[in-house]
Design a protein around this motif. Sequence first.
Motif, PDB file in Angstrom:
ATOM      1  N   ILE A 256       0.856  -1.182   0.000  1.00 53.09           N
ATOM      2  CA  ILE A 256       0.000   0.000   0.000  1.00 53.09           C
ATOM      3  C   ILE A 256       0.893   1.233   0.000  1.00 53.09           C
ATOM      4  O   ILE A 256       1.733   1.391   0.902  1.00 53.09           O
ATOM      5  N   PRO A 257       0.763   2.114  -1.001  1.00 52.42           N
ATOM      6  CA  PRO A 257       1.582   3.336  -1.000  1.00 52.42           C
ATOM      7  C   PRO A 257       1.338   4.163   0.251  1.00 52.42           C
ATOM      8  O   PRO A 257       0.196   4.329   0.706  1.00 52.42           O
ATOM      9  N   GLY A 258       2.406   4.661   0.831  1.00 53.68           N
ATOM     10  CA  GLY A 258       2.319   5.435   2.061  1.00 53.68           C
ATOM     11  C   GLY A 258       2.582   4.629   3.307  1.00 53.68           C
ATOM     12  O   GLY A 258       2.699   5.194   4.399  1.00 53.68           O
ATOM     13  N   SER A 259       2.716   3.300   3.167  1.00 51.96           N
ATOM     14  CA  SER A 259       3.037   2.460   4.319  1.00 51.96           C
ATOM     15  C   SER A 259       4.543   2.451   4.550  1.00 51.96           C
ATOM     16  O   SER A 259       5.326   2.974   3.739  1.00 51.96           O
ATOM     17  N   ASP A 260       4.940   1.850   5.676  1.00 56.52           N
ATOM     18  CA  ASP A 260       6.377   1.772   5.967  1.00 56.52           C
ATOM     19  C   ASP A 260       7.104   0.951   4.916  1.00 56.52           C
ATOM     20  O   ASP A 260       8.271   1.226   4.602  1.00 56.52           O
ATOM     21  N   ALA A 261       6.440  -0.059   4.381  1.00 54.11           N
ATOM     22  CA  ALA A 261       7.082  -0.910   3.379  1.00 54.11           C
ATOM     23  C   ALA A 261       7.212  -0.212   2.035  1.00 54.11           C
ATOM     24  O   ALA A 261       8.105  -0.550   1.247  1.00 54.11           O
ATOM     25  N   LEU A 262       6.336   0.741   1.749  1.00 52.18           N
ATOM     26  CA  LEU A 262       6.359   1.413   0.447  1.00 52.18           C
ATOM     27  C   LEU A 262       5.958   2.878   0.624  1.00 52.18           C
ATOM     28  O   LEU A 262       4.770   3.221   0.544  1.00 52.18           O
TER      29      LEU A 262
END
Length: 669
Positions: A256-262
Amino acid sequence: MRLFSVLFVCLFAVTVVVAGPITGPGLAQSDPAVPGQGQPSPIQNILQENLALIEKSSRRTIGPAIAALRDSGLPAARNVLEKWQDKALYQRKSDGLFFFAEKAGEDGYRLIDIATGADAGTANRQDLDQLRPNSGVRALIGAALVPYQLTDPDPAVRSGALDAISRNGEAAHLRALRGAIASETDPGLKARKERLERLLTIAYDPDPAARIAAIESFAGDLGVDVRAALNPLVATTRAVTTGAPPEGENIARRLIPGSDALPEAEAYRLLVAAGLAPPRISADDRRNALAAHIEDGAVAGIPLEDLNSDEARERAYAALAARGLVPPTATTEEVQAALDGHGFYDRYAEPDPAVTAAAGAALDAIAAKLGLNQAVNLSLDALSLASIYFLAAIGLAITFGVMGVINMAHGEFIMMGAYTGYVVQQIVPNYTVSILIALPLAFAVTFAAGVAMERLVIRWLYNRPLETLLATFGISIALQQLARNIFGTQARPLTSPGWLDGALHLNDVVSISYIRIAIFVLALLFLALFLFIMRRTRLGLEVRAVTQNPRMAASMGIDPDRINMLTFGLGSGIAGVAGVAIGLYAKVTSELGQDYIVQSFMTVVVGGVGNIWGTLLGASMIGFLQKGIEWLNPSNTLAAQTYMILFIILFIQIRPRGIVALRGRAAGD
């Protein structure tokens, strides 16, 4: 006359047809065909089919030609590859055929048929081209020879082939490796072949069931080669799609854009790289572009005083882009719309989900076992460090712990023992014999030095700890300078015997050097020796009596001065033996003792003054504590020592008498 000429021409033509072509002695040639046939041999045909690749060979282009020879199944293929690798393969310029050649005469070569090994005539050097493969091509040829070497009668050749497969395994090696396992007679080589076969199965076998079975067989295996084979199976790449992911994608996780992963910025960069969104300039570039187009106090008709927000600056830049004055860029709304309209996910490089699931489970099992073994390895390192500290402190435990003498020159007795070992090795070149001589000699030298120091200095300073500290500190400086004057400032080698070289490897993670093992054993021996002296000998009885109550011991006929002298000498002698052991792996310099004097005092104080078991526990605590801190902060060993000292200060605040405190009258003293 004309009739005679015609008859002569006809007779000559018949002679040429019957006799064959005329050859001169300097052009003697032989057809490289199979004996009794007029066609080239199959191995020659393969070379001719790949003639263009061979004549202009490079590492990037020669692969198909080498593979054709390797996969041909012809008996002569191995010999041709070996000769080619050794630069012993030649091409005849006149017809492009290939031969082996041996020098015959000053400028001549004897040609050898590559298929049969038969004599194929001779040729001059200028009539031949020697194939000179570069190092990259020779490496590829060497890899192609591996399947032949797997069944070679020489075990060394077979072992070398396995080494080559381990370094650069290929799919073509899998079949050859499987075929070579059954005929292998050496148990060690057979085990290596079976292991390599499973590793290549993981990487190259087309059957998923076979790959999964091979993966599961390595669950818990700590070999680096296993992790090197499994990690690519669970490696992921980040992808973006306009709709649902393509059919057959092995998805690791959706993002998900905006998450810590992305983060959103990274997600938008993925869109730009995939050509799914226009690039977005940075805030600095946008500001510079706006500044370059200021006209009459406005940018694109927007007054400068209104450009006080990102939204306003974006509108101004968009207006400039619409006029063609600046490159277009995405606005905040367009960026958000692009992120909302696309899907992001991580996908496995391995397309089969069952294989990646098996690889993930195997790596999890390996990680759990790896963590346990790393803890064991760290414990062994801490134990070996504790044995070094104990060996260095056991002498101080006698002089400081039993006698109450603050001997700041204790480190210099360690240094004297190390230099004694060095001098012995200069006289006795056999390292084993020299160490056996150096251990008792170092004890004798430092024992004598300790007795002399006690008789000349220490005996006058009992019960005066400050004066004792200053006097022994001065002796320490004097002994260091004396060592510099005798041996110089450079480190001197104290070489361990050959049987102490290397390390004991329990697996790919856990290992301990033989020198550390020897020091650990030596520490245990001195612990046993100390306990024997203190509990089973008259000297030990008298030392304990003088320590607990000197006046009462004197009234019982014990000479306290003699006992103090022998006790100080014993502690100094043990420090000398510790110096020989420490010098086997540390640099022998005049400052050697300074590296251990602080740890020695900490060991005695933390363990409990006057108790050998406390010294052992103190050394263990400091060794484990230091290794633990270094593991948490491996890049800064100085910080680890600082934290360790701070911890010990706090520990002493809690237990000022140490881990094992004395009880009774001795504790009161």
